[in-house]
Design an enzyme around this catalytic site. Structure first.
Site, mmCIF file in Angstrom:
data_model
loop_
_atom_site.group_PDB
_atom_site.id
_atom_site.type_symbol
_atom_site.label_atom_id
_atom_site.label_comp_id
_atom_site.label_asym_id
_atom_site.label_seq_id
_atom_site.Cartn_x
_atom_site.Cartn_y
_atom_site.Cartn_z
ATOM 1 N N LEU A 15 31.757 -7.086 12.020
ATOM 2 C CA LEU A 15 30.847 -7.263 10.892
ATOM 3 C C LEU A 15 31.586 -7.791 9.674
ATOM 4 O O LEU A 15 32.636 -7.253 9.286
ATOM 5 C CB LEU A 15 30.193 -5.927 10.533
ATOM 6 C CG LEU A 15 29.163 -5.390 11.534
ATOM 7 C CD1 LEU A 15 28.966 -3.900 11.342
ATOM 8 C CD2 LEU A 15 27.847 -6.123 11.366
ATOM 9 N N ASP A 16 31.050 -8.825 9.079
ATOM 10 C CA ASP A 16 31.527 -9.254 7.774
ATOM 11 C C ASP A 16 31.199 -8.160 6.755
ATOM 12 O O ASP A 16 30.297 -7.344 6.983
ATOM 13 C CB ASP A 16 30.845 -10.569 7.397
ATOM 14 C CG ASP A 16 31.227 -11.061 6.019
ATOM 15 O OD1 ASP A 16 32.426 -11.096 5.713
ATOM 16 O OD2 ASP A 16 30.310 -11.383 5.243
ATOM 17 N N ALA A 17 31.920 -8.148 5.644
ATOM 18 C CA ALA A 17 31.692 -7.109 4.627
ATOM 19 C C ALA A 17 30.698 -7.559 3.559
ATOM 20 O O ALA A 17 29.588 -7.035 3.469
ATOM 21 C CB ALA A 17 33.023 -6.713 3.983
#
Length: 234
Positions: A9-11
């Site tokens: 997951l990207d932040a």
């Protein structure tokens, strides 16, 4: 039934509301120095910052240099005589303490973990801000690992970044792994380079004019869960 065993997951703007955090942190830094904190002033900083991050993506400036240069360039443009490195340090501390989540992010991650999906964050953000926000957020018990490009010595969308992530997680790229993020150029292209599926998180329903094709496109966490778990949670 879950589609993937591991989801990267990207932040920022995938889980965390970076825009809100950025505004709060920047206003705190400027206010402490007696500077204007009106929206036009903040927008001018953001334009400089965005330009430098674009230059970083092109390999023209390092993240370390970028962090200080943004405040040096902004201060010069605003006629401010200040210590750019000190401004950046204060900004990162303030940013680390403002870990606002996007609405529904915690519930989204909880549903995935309950379904047996392993979650890890992959980000090009600056380590102090990223770790501070994660540690202070309710996502920390749900996400076991976070990989920050500056700490790995390479960044999304480079294959080398993902090779290090896979090695640390003791997994191999393949149909059981995917990446989800809001950036076509970083997350979706990164998934392509790494040989894994990609999910473009696009709540604003932007037009894809980058000619980078994701495996899936979703505009909400509910749509994402339909893809990831095969369930309709709306």
């Amino acid at each position: 039934m879950r589609r993937y065993d591991t989801l990267l997951l990207d932040a920022d703007m995938t889980l965390f509301d970076f825009r809100r955090s950025e505004d709060c942190a920047l206003r705190a830094v400027l206010s402490a120095r007696g500077c204007p904190t009106d929206d036009p002033t903040l927008e001018r900083y953001k334009a400089i910052n965005d330009g430098l991050w674009a230059a970083n993506a092109r390999g023209e400036i390092s993240q370390e240099a970028l962090a200080v240069e943004r405040f040096a360039a902004f201060g010069k443009e605003m006629g401010l005589d200040w210590d750019a490195a000190a401004c950046n340090a204060d900004y990162l501390e303030a940013l680390a303490s403002h870990g606002f989540l996007l609405p529904g992010a915690e519930e989204f991650c909880t549903a995935l973990v309950q379904a047996g999906c392993r979650l890890a964050i992959v980000t090009n953000g600056l380590p102090r801000a990223q770790w501070g926000r994660l540690e202070a957020s309710p996502l920390r018990p749900l996400i076991g690992e976070m990989f920050v490009s500056m700490e790995l010595g390479c960044q999304k969308p480079q294959r080398a970044f993902f090779d290090k992530v896979f090695a640390a997680l003791s997994i191999a790229p393949g149909p059981s792994v995917a990446i989800m993020g809001d950036s076509l150029e970083s997350d979706v292209l990164g998934g392509h380079n790494a040989g894994i599926d990609s999910i473009w998180f696009n709540p604003e329903k932007r037009v894809n004019d980058a000619f980078i094709v994701p495996t899936f496109e979703v505009s909400s966490y509910e749509e994402a869960l339909e893809v990831l778990l095969g369930c309709n949670v709306s």
